[in-house]
Design a protein around this motif. Structure first.
Motif, mmCIF file in Angstrom:
data_model
loop_
_atom_site.group_PDB
_atom_site.id
_atom_site.type_symbol
_atom_site.label_atom_id
_atom_site.label_comp_id
_atom_site.label_asym_id
_atom_site.label_seq_id
_atom_site.Cartn_x
_atom_site.Cartn_y
_atom_site.Cartn_z
ATOM 1 N N LEU A 223 14.436 0.235 -4.426
ATOM 2 C CA LEU A 223 14.975 -0.380 -5.644
ATOM 3 C C LEU A 223 14.479 0.312 -6.909
ATOM 4 C CD1 LEU A 223 14.758 -4.124 -4.554
ATOM 5 C CD2 LEU A 223 16.699 -2.557 -4.410
ATOM 6 N N GLU A 224 13.767 1.386 -6.736
ATOM 7 C CA GLU A 224 13.372 2.301 -7.813
ATOM 8 C C GLU A 224 12.475 1.684 -8.896
ATOM 9 O OE1 GLU A 224 16.412 5.288 -8.953
ATOM 10 O OE2 GLU A 224 17.805 3.976 -7.893
ATOM 11 N N PRO A 225 11.379 1.022 -8.503
ATOM 12 C CA PRO A 225 10.396 0.668 -9.530
ATOM 13 C C PRO A 225 9.814 1.948 -10.115
ATOM 14 C CG PRO A 225 9.428 0.440 -7.351
ATOM 15 C CD PRO A 225 10.896 0.731 -7.144
ATOM 16 N N ALA A 226 9.298 1.857 -11.327
ATOM 17 C CA ALA A 226 8.701 3.048 -11.939
ATOM 18 C C ALA A 226 7.478 3.510 -11.168
ATOM 19 C CB ALA A 226 8.320 2.755 -13.386
ATOM 20 N N GLY A 227 6.784 2.546 -10.546
ATOM 21 C CA GLY A 227 5.588 2.932 -9.819
ATOM 22 C C GLY A 227 5.053 1.820 -8.944
ATOM 23 N N ILE A 228 4.078 2.187 -8.127
ATOM 24 C CA ILE A 228 3.357 1.267 -7.263
ATOM 25 C C ILE A 228 1.928 1.146 -7.773
ATOM 26 C CG2 ILE A 228 2.459 0.873 -4.938
ATOM 27 C CD1 ILE A 228 5.499 0.534 -5.163
ATOM 28 N N VAL A 229 1.457 -0.077 -7.926
ATOM 29 C CA VAL A 229 0.061 -0.331 -8.288
ATOM 30 C C VAL A 229 -0.672 -0.686 -7.002
ATOM 31 C CG1 VAL A 229 -1.532 -1.710 -9.665
ATOM 32 C CG2 VAL A 229 0.729 -1.134 -10.580
ATOM 33 N N LEU A 230 -1.668 0.108 -6.643
ATOM 34 C CA LEU A 230 -2.418 -0.091 -5.400
ATOM 35 C C LEU A 230 -3.736 -0.779 -5.696
ATOM 36 C CD1 LEU A 230 -2.522 0.502 -2.307
ATOM 37 C CD2 LEU A 230 -3.880 2.535 -2.912
ATOM 38 N N PRO A 231 -3.920 -2.029 -5.252
ATOM 39 C CA PRO A 231 -5.203 -2.703 -5.463
ATOM 40 C C PRO A 231 -6.239 -2.213 -4.464
ATOM 41 C CG PRO A 231 -3.758 -4.118 -4.200
ATOM 42 C CD PRO A 231 -2.955 -2.877 -4.530
ATOM 43 N N HIS A 232 -7.500 -2.413 -4.804
ATOM 44 C CA HIS A 232 -8.610 -2.096 -3.898
ATOM 45 C C HIS A 232 -8.549 -0.650 -3.414
ATOM 46 C CE1 HIS A 232 -11.975 -4.222 -2.019
ATOM 47 N NE2 HIS A 232 -11.850 -3.368 -1.021
ATOM 48 N N ALA A 233 -8.112 0.248 -4.288
ATOM 49 C CA ALA A 233 -8.055 1.660 -3.918
ATOM 50 C C ALA A 233 -9.463 2.185 -3.673
ATOM 51 C CB ALA A 233 -7.378 2.458 -5.032
ATOM 52 N N ASP A 234 -9.634 2.896 -2.564
ATOM 53 C CA ASP A 234 -10.974 3.304 -2.157
ATOM 54 C C ASP A 234 -11.112 4.812 -2.076
ATOM 55 O OD1 ASP A 234 -13.586 2.734 -1.535
ATOM 56 O OD2 ASP A 234 -13.227 2.459 0.613
ATOM 57 N N GLY A 235 -10.494 5.500 -3.020
ATOM 58 C CA GLY A 235 -10.702 6.927 -3.107
ATOM 59 C C GLY A 235 -9.445 7.746 -2.902
ATOM 60 N N GLY A 236 -9.631 9.062 -2.989
ATOM 61 C CA GLY A 236 -8.517 9.978 -2.917
ATOM 62 C C GLY A 236 -7.743 9.910 -1.614
ATOM 63 N N SER A 237 -8.400 9.555 -0.519
ATOM 64 C CA SER A 237 -7.692 9.470 0.763
ATOM 65 C C SER A 237 -6.671 8.339 0.753
ATOM 66 C CB SER A 237 -8.684 9.283 1.909
ATOM 67 O OG SER A 237 -9.448 8.091 1.738
ATOM 68 N N ASP A 238 -7.012 7.207 0.115
ATOM 69 C CA ASP A 238 -6.038 6.114 -0.025
ATOM 70 C C ASP A 238 -4.840 6.570 -0.846
ATOM 71 O OD1 ASP A 238 -7.546 4.362 1.433
ATOM 72 O OD2 ASP A 238 -8.007 3.002 -0.221
ATOM 73 N N LEU A 239 -5.115 7.333 -1.882
ATOM 74 C CA LEU A 239 -4.050 7.834 -2.754
ATOM 75 C C LEU A 239 -3.117 8.771 -1.983
ATOM 76 C CD1 LEU A 239 -2.882 8.073 -5.621
ATOM 77 C CD2 LEU A 239 -4.542 9.892 -6.057
ATOM 78 N N GLN A 240 -3.698 9.670 -1.199
ATOM 79 C CA GLN A 240 -2.886 10.598 -0.418
ATOM 80 C C GLN A 240 -2.045 9.870 0.627
ATOM 81 O OE1 GLN A 240 -6.240 13.139 0.742
ATOM 82 N NE2 GLN A 240 -5.261 14.848 -0.329
ATOM 83 N N GLN A 241 -2.646 8.873 1.275
ATOM 84 C CA GLN A 241 -1.913 8.104 2.282
ATOM 85 C C GLN A 241 -0.732 7.379 1.659
ATOM 86 O OE1 GLN A 241 -3.810 4.526 3.811
ATOM 87 N NE2 GLN A 241 -2.990 4.927 5.853
ATOM 88 N N LEU A 242 -0.959 6.754 0.506
ATOM 89 C CA LEU A 242 0.119 6.043 -0.162
ATOM 90 C C LEU A 242 1.213 7.007 -0.611
ATOM 91 C CD1 LEU A 242 1.278 3.396 -1.259
ATOM 92 C CD2 LEU A 242 -0.055 3.773 -3.358
ATOM 93 N N ASP A 243 0.826 8.170 -1.089
ATOM 94 C CA ASP A 243 1.795 9.185 -1.505
ATOM 95 C C ASP A 243 2.751 9.502 -0.355
ATOM 96 O OD1 ASP A 243 3.080 11.712 -2.056
ATOM 97 O OD2 ASP A 243 1.512 12.169 -3.509
#
Length: 238
Positions: free
Chosen positions: A82-102
């Motif tokens: 549905l094309e939100p501008a972005g995803i806000v990830l709570p409880h992010a625990d570092g760059g690995s979480d960011l890469q996984q979400l990407d």
């Protein structure tokens, strides 16, 4: 630059109406507190709002469940198309979480026929104690990363802090450390930092919080009312 981020639970009709009527720069639909039994209801409410034709310049984000949650995949499947501008990830625990979400977002964009990379990520790294070890790990992990943020109430609960403020009005020492680490992590990653939502009832006290946040280098702040959003926009005006 987004100054004010209006946060509302996806199933709270009163807050959704207030947010839409506010002059916030961004509207964050919060799914993160929805339990498994009502997660689908929250997704449907968020989807309904994202499908509406909005004439304002407000942009829409979705706060999903955390990386370790079984509900995250369903959040992305339901809402990334549905094309939100972005995803806000709570409880992010570092760059690995960011890469996984990407990667997870990329899959959903491809399945929906959307340009891969269009959906931004805001990581709430400062809502738990792990920020002490992960704040500097977000650099160059994903071009989607737009900002890092923190949340005092959630950080206090996760760390075990019994009070948000000292008797002199300053943040409790562990929370002050989380706030500072969020700022430093954002600076290291080359993105903006977003200040915590505040339950301050007195709007002048809230304005002081905003002044302090801007002075310390935050690019914006989370709002939980239309009145707060208006103050944020004024204080963080270019």
């Amino acid at each position: 630059m987004i100054r004010s981020w209006f946060l509302a639970p996806a199933g709270n009709e009163t807050k959704l109406v207030e947010g839409l009527a506010s002059n916030a720069d961004a509207f964050v639909l919060d799914l993160s507190q929805a339990q498994a039994v009502n997660a689908e209801e929250a997704r449907l409410a968020a989807a309904d709002l994202l499908r509406q034709d909005h004439s304002s310049a407000m942009v829409f984000y979705v706060m999903t469940h955390a990386s370790g949650s079984d509900l995250l995949q369903g959040d992305l499947e339901a809402l990334v198309p549905l094309e939100p501008a972005g995803i806000v990830l709570p409880h992010a625990d570092g760059g690995s979480d960011l890469q996984q979400l990407d990667v997870m977002i990329s899959v959903q964009e491809a399945l929906a026929g959307l340009p891969v990379g269009r959906t931004k990520i805001v990581a709430l790294t400062g809502d738990h104690a792990g920020v002490a070890f992960s704040a500097g790990s977000y650099r160059a992990k994903s071009q989607r990363l737009e900002a890092l943020g923190w949340w005092a109430d959630r950080a206090a609960g996760n760390i075990g802090v019994n009070r948000l403020h000292e008797s002199n009005g300053r943040l409790a020492a562990p929370l002050e450390a989380v706030r500072t680490l969020t700022l430093l992590g954002a600076s290291t990653a080359g993105v903006g930092a977003i200040d915590t939502p505040s339950a301050a009832m007195d709007i002048e006290h809230f304005r002081v919080e905003c002044d302090s946040a801007r002075g310390d280098g935050f690019a914006g702040k989370i709002a939980i009312s239309a009145e707060q959003a208006a103050v944020i926009n004024t204080v963080f005006a270019a």
